[in-house]
Structure formats: C-alpha cells, structure tokens
Design an enzyme around this catalytic site. Structure first.
Site, PDB file in Angstrom:
ATOM      1  CG  ASP A  20      42.248  36.009  35.317  1.00  0.00           C
ATOM      2  OD1 ASP A  20      41.905  37.100  34.819  1.00  0.00           O
ATOM      3  OD2 ASP A  20      43.181  35.898  36.141  1.00  0.00           O
ATOM      4  CD  GLU A  28      43.412  41.665  38.078  1.00  0.00           C
ATOM      5  OE1 GLU A  28      43.720  42.645  38.784  1.00  0.00           O
ATOM      6  OE2 GLU A  28      42.694  40.739  38.501  1.00  0.00           O
TER       7      GLU A  28
END
Length: 381
Positions: free
Chosen positions: A73, A138
């Site tokens: 991400d 994250e």
C-alpha cells in the site's frame, strides 16, 4: 539510461507502481509478487483480513527463517497538479524512477523479489528457509495487516529468526543508515470536562481550556527520561487540540487533546500512563482518557543479521553503515516482539510521502545486490 533498459528490478518496480494501491488496497501487487515467488519454489498463503490483503510466502521448512517484510500500500498522492508526471504511470528521468511508492516501498519489494530469485537459482540447497510477509495495511490503521499475520504465525508456532524490512532507511546515499530499532509509540486521547456558558458570565461556567492549560504545560515541560546510547530521550508532543464552538462569546464545555509519546527503552507505556494520570489528577481535572498502543520499542544489537547487513552494504556500496533508531514506526514493531531480530534497509527517504516521489534506478540495482548478499551471508555460511 540505456544501461538499465533490461533491468529486471526496474521492470518489476514499474509494474508495482502502476497499480494504484492506496491503503488499504493492494490492486494485485501481491499476486504479481506471488507469481514470481511460486516459480522460485515458494508456497504462497494469502491472508485476507477484512479490507486488508496479506501474503505469507515461504520456501523451506527448516530454521533459521529469514523473512523479507514490506507493504504494497501507498499513501494518497495529494495534489495531482503538483506532480511532474502522473503518480501511477512510472517513468525514468535522469536515472530516477518517478511514481507513488517508488521509494516507499515498491522499489524495495522489487529488489527483494529479484534478489531472492537470483539467490535461489545460485544456491538451490541453501540452509534454512526464506519467507516474505507482505501487507496492504502499513500506511493505514495497521489493524488487519502485519499484526494479524504475526498472530496467525504465532498461533501455529511458526517463528521468524531474522527479518529485513524494506522501509526507506537511507538518508543521503543508499546504505548509509540502517534502522536497528524503533522507539515505542503511545497515543492519548484526552477529554477535559467543563461547563459551557457565556463569556460575560464566567462565574456561571467552567472553562476547560483554562483548567487544563497548567497540566498541559507541565506535561510539555516534563523530562520523561534521559534516553540511552541507542535511543534519544522520550518525546511528548501534542498533536491536536480542539475546544470551543467557533463563537467568540461562548465558553466551551469540553476540551479535546490528542498527544503522542515516542518513547525509549528507559520507560514503559505503563510508566508513562501512570505519570500522565498523576499530573492530570494533581491539577484536579475532570476528564476521560483513552490510550492507543501503537508499538513497543525494539532494538537489534550486534549479531548475525546486523553483521550480515553491514558486510553486504560495505561490499556493494563501499559504505560503513550507521545503525540508528530515529524516525517513525514501521511494521518491524510487530515482528520484533516474537523474538526475531529486525533491521530496516531500503532506499533514500528524501521524497517519501511527497509529491514527485522518486528513487534512483542505480540505487535499486545496488539494493538488490545488498539483499542478495545478505541472504548469502546468512544462509550460505
């Protein structure tokens, strides 16, 4: 640029960047990695928890277990008008690969995969196991990502010996800094209660801003510890403060304060909480407070992982790397409590989370060589 035209790490990094995986989306990045790792002999286990895609890939069944950790991400792109090139259309300009995630951390992911492919081909009978722990959570709330995967692994007693996180640790040159620890992070959400009223009649109201100010000043001036040779002193910072209705003639009824500790190994979250509550109580405040534990401090000292990483960086770049614990948190904080030794090594972090994020293509080539050398140092000795 011609020297990189056939670069496998550049090609994979471009493929990953072209997928707009704004947290918690993965947009097929992990599938792209998994297909490559399957061909290298890995078993792939998808772990999807609610809105988060995670991948646990492993080759081998024996210890020690070396684990590459990272995230697919990326943060939002911000103002598109300020980007020189479209953020999800990767392009190389003057040796720099541009695009969201180039440095944080799709370049690292590409380097991990290519380094592993090369290592496995050269050393098919290497000792131990190689693993990948990859998440799409994250940059977000970190609820359903690495922490959930670690819980799953712990429940079945599957242990990681060494973990290398691909966060952009470098400051000026690739490999000049590795992160061998991180401070703990603790957030407090405080609501101080008062009584709303008219500013012309303060005796009929109770101003929570006035009441809380001395306590907040004491918290801000407090010396929580002296730090140590590995960590700076614990830091207390007020991040948000809100009170009032927006009108100039109304005393607010409540004051909301969000603050954060970045703390060393000299204190614990429990000690910090106790000291905060003692200060609030000493000032006679009526309050509610809730706490968010963002991660414990951890430190990886001298040992096989740090030695292997130092040696690899010196061999590839010629630099003597400097282990540090500065900066923000990473998913290493969820891996370290299992007993694993954790380090972070990745590209230069000058443009991370900014518009026009970029990374040197030559750095990605060197990072791939560093990762491969670390594998050789640990699993071929």
């Amino acid at each position: 640029m011609s020297q990189f035209n056939n670069s496998p790490v550049l090609a994979l990094a471009k493929d990953l960047i072209s997928r707009p995986s704004v947290t918690p989306l993965d947009e097929g990045c992990q599938t792209l990695m998994a297909d490559r790792l399957k061909d290298a002999g890995f078993n792939i286990e998808d772990m999807v928890f609610e809105d988060t895609t995670n991948m646990w890939a492993r080759k081998g069944t024996q210890s020690p277990v070396f684990c590459f950790a990272g995230h697919t991400d990326v943060v939002p792109v911000g103002d598109l008008n300020r980007w020189h090139t479209p953020p999800f259309e990767p392009v190389v300009i003057d040796d720099y690969l541009h695009g969201r995630g180039a440095a944080d951390m799709k370049g690292s992911l590409a380097a991990m995969v290519v380094a592993t492919e090369r290592f496995v081909k050269k050393h098919p009978d290497h000792k131990g196991s190689i693993a990948f722990l990859i998440t799409s959570d994250e940059e977000g709330p970190f609820i359903n990502g690495t922490t959930r995967v670690i819980d799953t692994l712990e429940a079945r007693n599957e242990k990681i010996t060494w973990s290398l996180v691909g966060e952009p640790s470098s400051t000026h040159k690739l490999g000049d800094i590795v992160k061998n620890g991180r401070r703990g992070s603790l957030t407090g959400n405080l609501t101080v209660k008062g009584m709303q009223g008219h500013v012309a009649y303060p005796h009929l109201a109770d101003n929570p801003i006035h009441k809380a100010s001395p306590a907040l000043d004491e918290l801000a001036r407090m010396k929580w510890d002296n730090g140590n040779e590995f960590f700076p002193p614990t830091s207390f910072q007020i991040a948000n403060i809100n009170g009032g209705t927006g009108a100039s003639n109304v005393i607010p009824g409540t004051l909301e304060v969000m603050f954060n500790f970045r703390y060393s190994t000299e204190v614990t979250a429990e000690i910090l909480i106790e000291r905060v509550l003692n200060i609030l109580d000493a000032h006679g405040l009526d309050y509610d407070i809730n706490w968010i534990f963002n991660g414990l401090p951890f430190l990886t000292g001298d040992g096989p992982l740090l030695d292997a990483t130092r040696d690899a960086i010196k061999k590839v770049t010629g630099l003597d790397t400097d282990p540090q614990t500065s900066g923000g948190t990473s998913d290493g904080r969820f891996i370290a409590p299992t007993g694993a030794h954790v380090l972070e090594l990745g590209p230069v972090n000058a443009t991370i989370h900014k518009v026009n994020e970029c990374v040197k293509v030559s750095d990605l080539e060197q990072l791939t060589l560093c990762y491969e050398a670390i594998l050789e140092n640990l699993l071929c000795q």
